[in-house]
Write a protein that holds these residues in place. Structure first.
Motif, PDB file in Angstrom:
ATOM      1  N   UNK A   1     -18.536  -1.347  -3.333  1.00 40.51           N
ATOM      2  CA  UNK A   1     -17.720  -0.954  -4.474  1.00 40.51           C
ATOM      3  C   UNK A   1     -16.764   0.177  -4.125  1.00 40.51           C
ATOM      4  N   UNK A   2     -17.232   1.123  -3.305  1.00 41.99           N
ATOM      5  CA  UNK A   2     -16.377   2.234  -2.877  1.00 41.99           C
ATOM      6  C   UNK A   2     -15.217   1.712  -2.036  1.00 41.99           C
ATOM      7  N   UNK A   3     -15.522   0.836  -1.087  1.00 43.88           N
ATOM      8  CA  UNK A   3     -14.458   0.256  -0.266  1.00 43.88           C
ATOM      9  C   UNK A   3     -13.459  -0.512  -1.132  1.00 43.88           C
ATOM     10  N   UNK A   4     -13.982  -1.212  -2.129  1.00 40.15           N
ATOM     11  CA  UNK A   4     -13.133  -2.025  -2.995  1.00 40.15           C
ATOM     12  C   UNK A   4     -12.184  -1.157  -3.820  1.00 40.15           C
ATOM     13  N   UNK A   5     -12.678  -0.018  -4.277  1.00 36.71           N
ATOM     14  CA  UNK A   5     -11.834   0.899  -5.039  1.00 36.71           C
ATOM     15  C   UNK A   5     -10.789   1.560  -4.142  1.00 36.71           C
ATOM     16  N   UNK A   6     -11.193   1.913  -2.919  1.00 38.00           N
ATOM     17  CA  UNK A   6     -10.346   2.742  -2.071  1.00 38.00           C
ATOM     18  C   UNK A   6      -9.263   1.968  -1.345  1.00 38.00           C
ATOM     19  N   UNK A   7      -9.389   0.648  -1.196  1.00 35.29           N
ATOM     20  CA  UNK A   7      -8.357  -0.069  -0.437  1.00 35.29           C
ATOM     21  C   UNK A   7      -6.991   0.045  -1.114  1.00 35.29           C
ATOM     22  N   UNK A   8      -6.966  -0.161  -2.430  1.00 37.26           N
ATOM     23  CA  UNK A   8      -5.709  -0.024  -3.154  1.00 37.26           C
ATOM     24  C   UNK A   8      -5.213   1.415  -3.180  1.00 37.26           C
ATOM     25  N   UNK A   9      -6.141   2.367  -3.263  1.00 35.85           N
ATOM     26  CA  UNK A   9      -5.758   3.782  -3.292  1.00 35.85           C
ATOM     27  C   UNK A   9      -5.103   4.200  -1.979  1.00 35.85           C
ATOM     28  N   UNK A  10      -5.676   3.770  -0.876  1.00 41.26           N
ATOM     29  CA  UNK A  10      -5.107   4.083   0.437  1.00 41.26           C
ATOM     30  C   UNK A  10      -3.728   3.439   0.580  1.00 41.26           C
ATOM     31  N   UNK A  11      -3.620   2.192   0.115  1.00 37.04           N
ATOM     32  CA  UNK A  11      -2.331   1.493   0.203  1.00 37.04           C
ATOM     33  C   UNK A  11      -1.257   2.221  -0.591  1.00 37.04           C
ATOM     34  N   UNK A  12      -1.588   2.658  -1.805  1.00 38.93           N
ATOM     35  CA  UNK A  12      -0.608   3.361  -2.631  1.00 38.93           C
ATOM     36  C   UNK A  12      -0.227   4.710  -2.023  1.00 38.93           C
ATOM     37  N   UNK A  13      -1.202   5.417  -1.479  1.00 38.82           N
ATOM     38  CA  UNK A  13      -0.936   6.740  -0.920  1.00 38.82           C
ATOM     39  C   UNK A  13      -0.036   6.654   0.310  1.00 38.82           C
ATOM     40  N   UNK A  14      -0.174   5.587   1.064  1.00 43.58           N
ATOM     41  CA  UNK A  14       0.647   5.416   2.267  1.00 43.58           C
ATOM     42  C   UNK A  14       1.939   4.643   1.995  1.00 43.58           C
ATOM     43  N   UNK A  15       2.125   4.200   0.752  1.00 45.44           N
ATOM     44  CA  UNK A  15       3.305   3.410   0.447  1.00 45.44           C
ATOM     45  C   UNK A  15       3.252   2.024   1.055  1.00 45.44           C
ATOM     46  N   UNK A  16       2.037   1.468   1.193  1.00 44.77           N
ATOM     47  CA  UNK A  16       1.854   0.171   1.837  1.00 44.77           C
ATOM     48  C   UNK A  16       1.403  -0.907   0.859  1.00 44.77           C
ATOM     49  N   UNK A  17       1.600  -0.680  -0.432  1.00 45.72           N
ATOM     50  CA  UNK A  17       1.190  -1.677  -1.427  1.00 45.72           C
ATOM     51  C   UNK A  17       2.026  -2.940  -1.255  1.00 45.72           C
ATOM     52  N   UNK A  18       1.349  -4.067  -1.098  1.00 44.05           N
ATOM     53  CA  UNK A  18       2.022  -5.342  -0.908  1.00 44.05           C
ATOM     54  C   UNK A  18       1.345  -6.405  -1.777  1.00 44.05           C
ATOM     55  N   UNK A  19       2.111  -7.407  -2.176  1.00 46.86           N
ATOM     56  CA  UNK A  19       1.521  -8.507  -2.937  1.00 46.86           C
ATOM     57  C   UNK A  19       0.471  -9.242  -2.112  1.00 46.86           C
ATOM     58  N   UNK A  20       0.720  -9.338  -0.817  1.00 47.28           N
ATOM     59  CA  UNK A  20      -0.240 -10.019   0.056  1.00 47.28           C
ATOM     60  C   UNK A  20      -1.579  -9.289   0.068  1.00 47.28           C
ATOM     61  N   UNK A  21      -1.524  -7.941   0.076  1.00 46.46           N
ATOM     62  CA  UNK A  21      -2.757  -7.166   0.050  1.00 46.46           C
ATOM     63  C   UNK A  21      -3.504  -7.321  -1.256  1.00 46.46           C
ATOM     64  N   UNK A  22      -2.748  -7.333  -2.380  1.00 44.19           N
ATOM     65  CA  UNK A  22      -3.375  -7.523  -3.688  1.00 44.19           C
ATOM     66  C   UNK A  22      -3.999  -8.912  -3.788  1.00 44.19           C
TER      67      UNK A  22
END
Length: 218
Positions: free
Chosen positions: A89-110
């Motif tokens: 659950x922690x990993x699941x929450x943090x993947x999107x958080x890390x992506x947003x913090x690094x500016x790496x949010x992508x539709x493919x990742x979502x």
């Protein structure tokens, strides 16, 4: 500044106080979780950014932790199954958080995150169904199967709504609530049946809630 100084700074962990607060989930536990886990969230986020782990790696680690949890459920080791579930659950929450913090949010990742979340749900509740059925707990096993179907339906309704151009984030009982409830059922003896009743009832209510909102917004 020398090259060595630059390298040294790049290895320094980000300051916890500079990390953003967790996003509030639209589910029943979202507000409380946001307040209670604000500082642990910031600490974990700072650590993950320092390690350089990628969002996709965290997504895969979340799936792996949930698979381990499922295997431990089958083995009857529910304490460690709960630990693996919480870690996932922690990993699941943090993947999107890390992506947003690094500016790496992508539709493919979502997309990858959503698909692997569904696989995690199927693994967990299938293993729980198998274990409970093997132990002769027929009612609990049936409810685990119902929860499996409902958990997939909750996400499917959202996906269909988004395909129809309806933004849908609301939901009384979403994945965060399912993980918390299942962890409680695994950790506290005798609580699995009540937890599964809660998951089945509130999960079904969430399917109806999202269906209504999707139809209204279409």
């Amino acid at each position: 500044m020398t090259i060595d100084d630059g390298r040294r700074r790049s290895r320094e962990a980000p300051r916890v106080r500079d990390m953003p607060a967790p996003r509030k989930s639209e589910g029943a536990a979202g507000g409380a979780a946001q307040r209670i886990f604000a500082w642990p969230y910031r600490g974990v986020l700072a650590f993950l950014l320092w390690t350089g782990v990628s969002p996709n790696q965290l997504t895969v680690l979340a799936l792996a932790a949930n698979v381990v949890s499922g295997v431990l459920i089958l083995a009857g080791d529910w304490l460690w199954a709960a630990v693996a579930l919480i870690l996932g659950g922690i990993f699941d929450v943090m993947d999107g958080s890390v992506a947003r913090q690094r500016g790496e949010s992508r539709r493919s990742g979502a997309f990858m995150d959503s698909v692997l979340d569904r696989i995690s749900d199927m693994v967990l509740f299938s293993c729980l169904f198998w274990r409970l059925a093997a132990d002769g707990q027929t009612v609990a096993a049936f409810l685990a199967l119902v929860t499996l179907v409902v958990s997939v339906a909750v996400s499917h309704v959202r996906a269909e709504a988004e395909a129809a151009k309806v933004v849908l984030t609301e939901g009384l009982f979403q994945r965060l609530e399912r993980v918390i409830a299942l962890a409680v059922g695994l950790l506290i003896p005798g609580m699995m049946l009540p937890v599964l009743v809660l998951l089945a009832v509130l999960g079904s209510a969430t399917v109806l809630q999202r269906s209504f909102l999707a139809v209204r917004g279409a």
